[in-house]
Scaffold this active site. Structure first.
Site, PDB file in Angstrom:
ATOM      1  NE  ARG A  81      -2.504   1.211   3.325  1.00 14.28           N
ATOM      2  CZ  ARG A  81      -3.350   0.879   4.691  1.00 14.28           C
ATOM      3  NH1 ARG A  81      -4.426   0.251   4.626  1.00 14.28           N
ATOM      4  NH2 ARG A  81      -2.798   0.855   6.052  1.00 14.28           N
ATOM      5  CE  LYS A 183      -2.693   4.644   7.081  1.00 11.58           C
ATOM      6  NZ  LYS A 183      -4.078   4.661   7.216  1.00 11.58           N
ATOM      7  CD  GLU A 219     -11.807   6.007   4.175  1.00 12.43           C
ATOM      8  OE1 GLU A 219     -11.935   5.751   5.248  1.00 12.43           O
ATOM      9  OE2 GLU A 219     -10.958   5.805   3.208  1.00 12.43           O
TER      10      GLU A 219
HETATM   11  C1  LIG Z   1      -5.210   3.862   7.571  1.00 10.31           C
HETATM   12  C2  LIG Z   1      -6.562   4.191   7.287  1.00 10.31           C
HETATM   13  C3  LIG Z   1      -7.680   3.324   7.348  1.00 10.31           C
HETATM   14  C4  LIG Z   1      -7.452   1.733   7.991  1.00 10.31           C
HETATM   15  O1  LIG Z   1      -6.715   1.050   7.203  1.00 10.31           O
HETATM   16  P1  LIG Z   1      -5.993  -0.141   8.017  1.00 10.31           P
HETATM   17  O2  LIG Z   1      -5.100  -0.724   7.105  1.00 10.31           O
HETATM   18  O3  LIG Z   1      -7.102  -1.072   8.323  1.00 10.31           O
HETATM   19  O4  LIG Z   1      -5.260   0.195   9.381  1.00 10.31           O
HETATM   20  C5  LIG Z   1      -8.945   3.690   6.928  1.00 10.31           C
HETATM   21  N1  LIG Z   1      -9.139   5.032   6.191  1.00 10.31           N
HETATM   22  C6  LIG Z   1      -8.206   6.040   6.293  1.00 10.31           C
HETATM   23  C7  LIG Z   1      -8.512   7.067   5.548  1.00 10.31           C
HETATM   24  C8  LIG Z   1      -6.838   5.329   6.535  1.00 10.31           C
HETATM   25  O5  LIG Z   1      -5.824   6.584   6.350  1.00 10.31           O
END
Ligand SMILES: *Cc1c(COP(=O)(O)O)cnc(C)c1O
Length: 338
Positions: A81, A183, A219
């Site tokens: 990722r 991210k 989200e």
């Molecule tokens: C990191 C994140 C998540 C959760 O991802 P995981 O891999 O399950 O920790 C969900 N939404 C956003 C916006 C994130 O930055």
């Protein structure tokens, strides 16, 4: 040898542990990187991370098991990722194998900070990358820093899983074809004000709708959404502007293969909440935060209960946490020993 900390009452706040990993990209290559005790970065004033948001990060955890060993949960997924985030922002990606090796080095070097088994606490790990170097124009940096640090964090729910209330935000966190799936800090900067306004009204966090039509759930703060329908289907939104949560994909798999539910990604229309008997937010930090009620403009929609967790949500939570702490057999490849 473990630190003397009040493990059961740890929150989610910065603690300076002993070592972090740092690697520099310069002249077209990454150096081999090293552990350091220094938790400060000295970077150029023209760093692209500072001006144009050229940075990304990951979040993951290490878990102490009953036999005293340490588990990482699907760390290659974080490595992949991060590469995708880097590609989106034209940053130099960090090789996946070396990413996982760097994470292991940081966990080993800070082993005494890994919370004991049975406390519910874990070691939170934060890999990140920033564009650095002397620069002023809007273009990708020539130099990067990749670093990994870690700190013990408490279980999100001290007295067991509890539901809480959320509110649909009038703001968007990401654009339809923007950086929602990466991210990157910019998405988080955009979410601070909506999050503050939600909390001022006593909600846990903001729920975002799809930025294109504002008709579907996208989200939940910095977590993904899921719902359980009355006929036992686990549904989670599908959208190119959602951050692909590793927790979410793990729950999708567990819902289907361990709980024998139907599980699918699809549209979750905001005017079709009655189809769900339970709902939750999922991500590494909380694993699952059950959604009690959701404020949608003037309407307040309650799922299972405003305070209690629903039975399917609870089983999903126990299954995933059991796998992470090594109490329940993990699907092939989900656990990486440190
Ligand atoms: C990191 C994140 C998540 C959760 O991802 P995981 O891999 O399950 O920790 C969900 N939404 C956003 C916006 C994130 O930055």
């Amino acid at each position: 040898m473990t630190k003397e900390l009040d493990w059961k009452n740890l929150g989610f706040s910065y603690i300076k542990t002993d070592y972090r990993f740092i690697s520099h990209y310069k002249d077209g290559q990454w150096d081999k990187g090293e552990l350091t005790r220094d938790n400060r970065l000295h970077i150029a004033e023209g760093s692209t991370a500072l001006h144009y948001g050229q940075q990304c990060f990951e979040g993951m955890k290490a878990y102490r098991t009953a036999d005293g060993s340490i588990n990482l949960f699907r760390p290659y997924e974080n490595a992949r990722r991060m590469k995708k985030s880097c590609d989106r922002l034209l940053m130099e990606s960090y090789p996946e194998e070396q990413f996982v090796e760097a994470v292991k080095q940081v966990v080993r070097a800070n082993e005494k900070w890994v919370p004991p088994y049975g406390t519910g606490a874990s070691l939170y790990i934060r890999p990140f990358m920033i564009g650095v170097g002397d620069n002023i124009g809007v273009k990708p940096a020539d130099e990067y820093i990749f670093s990994v640090f870690a700190m013990p964090v408490g279980s999100y729910f001290k007295g067991g899983l509890k539901a809480s209330n959320f509110i649909v935000s009038p703001y968007d966190r990401a654009a339809p074809r923007g950086t929602g799936a990466a991210k990157v800090g910019g998405n988080y900067a955009a979410s601070l004000l909506p999050g503050k306004e939600a909390k001022e009204r006593s909600f846990s966090d903001a729920v975002y709708l799809d930025p294109e039509t504002h008709s579907k759930i996208e989200e939940v703060g910095a977590a993904n959404f899921f719902g359980i329908t009355h006929d036992d289907v686990f549904i989670t939104p599908k959208s190119p502007s959602i951050l692909p949560s590793i927790t979410k994909y793990s729950l999708l798999w567990l819902a289907e293969n361990r709980l024998n539910l139907k599980a699918e990604e699809g549209d979750v229309y905001i005017d079709d909440l009655d189809q769900f008997k339970e709902a939750g937010a999922c991500g590494t930090a909380a694993v699952i935060a059950p959604i009690g009620g959701l404020q949608v403009e003037e309407d307040f929609h309650v799922f299972y209960s405003e305070t209690e967790v629903g039975p399917i949500t609870k089983r999903l939570y126990n299954e995933l946490v059991g796998i992470q702490f090594g109490d329940i057999e993990a699907p092939e490849g989900w656990i990486e020993k440190v």
